[in-house]
Scaffold this motif. Structure first.
Motif, short mmCIF file in Angstrom:
data_model
loop_
_atom_site.label_atom_id
_atom_site.label_comp_id
_atom_site.label_asym_id
_atom_site.label_seq_id
_atom_site.Cartn_x
_atom_site.Cartn_y
_atom_site.Cartn_z
N SER A 82 0.80 -1.23 0.00
CA SER A 82 0.00 0.00 0.00
C SER A 82 0.83 1.28 0.00
O SER A 82 0.29 2.37 -0.20
N THR A 83 2.14 1.17 0.21
CA THR A 83 2.99 2.36 0.29
C THR A 83 3.85 2.47 -0.96
O THR A 83 4.70 1.61 -1.21
N PRO A 84 3.68 3.53 -1.76
CA PRO A 84 4.49 3.68 -2.97
C PRO A 84 5.97 3.86 -2.64
O PRO A 84 6.34 4.36 -1.58
N ILE A 85 6.81 3.44 -3.57
CA ILE A 85 8.25 3.67 -3.47
C ILE A 85 8.56 5.03 -4.09
O ILE A 85 8.25 5.27 -5.26
N GLU A 213 7.23 -4.96 0.77
CA GLU A 213 6.00 -4.67 1.50
C GLU A 213 6.27 -4.22 2.94
O GLU A 213 5.41 -3.60 3.57
N LEU A 214 7.47 -4.52 3.45
CA LEU A 214 7.79 -4.21 4.84
C LEU A 214 8.64 -2.95 4.99
O LEU A 214 9.02 -2.59 6.10
N LEU A 215 8.94 -2.27 3.89
CA LEU A 215 9.79 -1.08 3.96
C LEU A 215 9.18 0.01 4.84
O LEU A 215 9.90 0.70 5.57
N SER A 216 7.88 0.16 4.77
CA SER A 216 7.24 1.22 5.56
C SER A 216 7.17 0.86 7.04
O SER A 216 6.91 1.73 7.88
N THR A 217 7.41 -0.40 7.37
CA THR A 217 7.36 -0.85 8.77
C THR A 217 8.72 -0.78 9.44
O THR A 217 8.81 -0.43 10.62
N TYR A 218 9.79 -1.10 8.69
CA TYR A 218 11.13 -1.18 9.28
C TYR A 218 12.08 -0.22 8.56
O TYR A 218 12.44 -0.43 7.40
N ASP A 219 12.48 0.82 9.28
CA ASP A 219 13.38 1.81 8.69
C ASP A 219 14.76 1.25 8.40
O ASP A 219 15.50 1.81 7.57
N ASN A 220 15.13 0.17 9.07
CA ASN A 220 16.47 -0.41 8.88
C ASN A 220 16.50 -1.51 7.82
O ASN A 220 17.49 -2.23 7.69
N LEU A 221 15.42 -1.64 7.05
CA LEU A 221 15.33 -2.66 6.01
C LEU A 221 15.76 -2.09 4.65
O LEU A 221 15.35 -0.99 4.27
N ILE A 222 16.57 -2.85 3.94
CA ILE A 222 17.04 -2.50 2.59
C ILE A 222 16.72 -3.68 1.69
O ILE A 222 17.03 -4.83 2.01
N VAL A 223 16.09 -3.42 0.55
CA VAL A 223 15.76 -4.47 -0.41
C VAL A 223 16.51 -4.19 -1.70
O VAL A 223 16.36 -3.13 -2.30
N THR A 224 17.34 -5.15 -2.12
CA THR A 224 18.11 -4.97 -3.34
C THR A 224 17.54 -5.81 -4.47
O THR A 224 16.98 -6.89 -4.26
N ARG A 225 17.69 -5.30 -5.68
CA ARG A 225 17.25 -5.99 -6.89
C ARG A 225 18.34 -5.83 -7.97
O ARG A 225 19.32 -5.13 -7.77
N THR A 226 18.11 -6.44 -9.13
CA THR A 226 19.03 -6.32 -10.25
C THR A 226 18.26 -6.41 -11.55
O THR A 226 17.18 -6.99 -11.60
N MET A 227 18.84 -5.84 -12.61
CA MET A 227 18.29 -6.00 -13.95
C MET A 227 18.97 -7.15 -14.69
O MET A 227 18.68 -7.41 -15.85
#
Length: 365
Positions: A82-85, A213-227
């Motif tokens: 529910s929270t946009p990036i 989905e958990l980024l808005s809950t935990y400020d210390n969370l980092i999610v990495t991706r790649t192309m």
């Protein structure tokens, strides 16, 4: 030529550089590439975009890669709940490897610790080594899941500043339980960051959520991706992350000036314009993966559940002999992870048939 020995750091002496075998064989299933290349239309758009960028190569590129961050944010938002990036939550670099190195430069270093749970991606300890960060590896359960009570206790004991957790895990392909992300992020608190490496996130099975989905809950969370994987852009070298804006601001301190070239930015933006086409094969690869898992199990092999574009299977008394037997038949897979296990990337139907036929010749069910 003299036998000159440069003054290499002591901890690097005798170390072989990282690298998977690059052998010219008919079926290459060892580095988890997307077997389907871009269409002619995508190639033309990338070439035209790079040509336009080439006309301005006498000038430095946008060091904040503003347009690219905006487009990546838009791409990630559907997976974030529910929270946009927002664009200021996004960071990119030359492959997710460089993203990880920058994270360790910013949050690791002398007197600090990075933690993961083996088996896991073999480059993680190298990122730690290269940034003078102490490396500690806990262990996973027999099914490659995490015992959260043990994980919490280990975090309390070693007090890591960075925890690295791939989901799906490399090399096993197993996804993290969202509860694990919550438990570890809470255990770290303000003293550390949790990096969930979703390099293969687009390949996860239906119903498996993204850590975004958990980024808005935990400020210390980092999610990495790649192309490199789902986007069929292994040669592009574009990795990225989403996190709290304070984290992306911190990375700006350690990044090298103008680290993303104008050519890289142009090619990545062109690829993002063709995201629907480039991602169209993901569902086919997921189906091919699930069929391969079922086939391997039907042959009596032990197979880890996979949410990636590769399958981890075993176990063999002499896995190298199996690897070599496949290679002798023109099929290259990866010898990685715990002893006895092998990893095979998911390829085209023709490549999967070649792999299956070769394996039947090498291993008697």
């Amino acid at each position: 030529m003299s036998s000159y020995q440069p003054p290499l750091r002591d901890e690097l002496k005798g170390i072989e550089p990282y690298g998977a075998p690059q052998l010219d064989v008919p079926v290459q299933l060892n580095v988890n590439e997307n077997p389907y290349g871009p269409s002619e239309a995508t190639v033309r758009d990338i070439a035209d975009s790079v040509a336009r960028a080439a006309a301005t190569l006498n000038r430095y590129p946008d060091r904040e890669f503003t347009e690219l961050r905006r487009e990546l944010a838009g791409y990630l938002t559907p997976d974030s709940g529910s929270t946009p990036i927002a664009p200021e939550m996004v960071w990119a670099a030359n492959g997710s490897n460089e993203v990880m190195l920058q994270l360790l430069q910013a949050f690791g270093g002398p007197g600090r610790t990075a933690l993961s749970f083996a088996p896991t991606y073999s480059m993680y300890p190298e990122y730690a080594r290269d940034t003078n960060t102490t490396w500690i590896a806990g262990t996973r359960e027999e099914d490659f899941s995490l015992d959260l009570e043990k994980a919490r206790d280990l975090i309390a004991e070693v007090r890591p500043s960075v925890v690295l957790l791939p989901s799906p895990n490399n090399p096993t392909g197993t996804a993290l339980d969202p509860k694990a992300i919550a438990v570890i992020a809470e255990a770290l608190g303000d003293s550390g960051v949790l990096v969930v490496d979703e390099a293969y996130g687009e390949f996860r099975r239906d119903g498996v959520p993204s850590a975004l989905e958990l980024l808005s809950t935990y400020d210390n969370l980092i999610v990495t991706r790649t192309m490199s994987k789902a986007f069929a852009g292994a040669g592009l070298r574009l990795g990225y992350l989403a996190a709290h804006p304070a984290i992306t601001d911190a990375i700006r301190v350690v990044r090298l000036p103008y680290h993303l070239s104008a050519v890289t930015q142009a090619a990545a933006l062109a690829a993002l314009r063709h995201r629907e086409e480039l991602l169209a094969k993901v569902d086919e690869l997921r189906q091919e993966r699930d069929a391969l898992v079922a086939w391997l199990r039907g042959q009596g092999h032990q197979v880890a559940d996979s949410d990636a574009n590769y399958v981890f299977f075993g176990t063999f008394p002499d896995r190298h002999a199996v690897w070599q037997g496949l290679l002798d038949r023109g099929v290259l897979i990866r010898e990685t992870g715990p002893d006895g296990w092998l990893r095979v990337s998911v390829g085209t139907p023709e490549e999967m048939t070649a792999f299956k036929n070769a394996l039947l010749e090498v291993v008697t069910p």
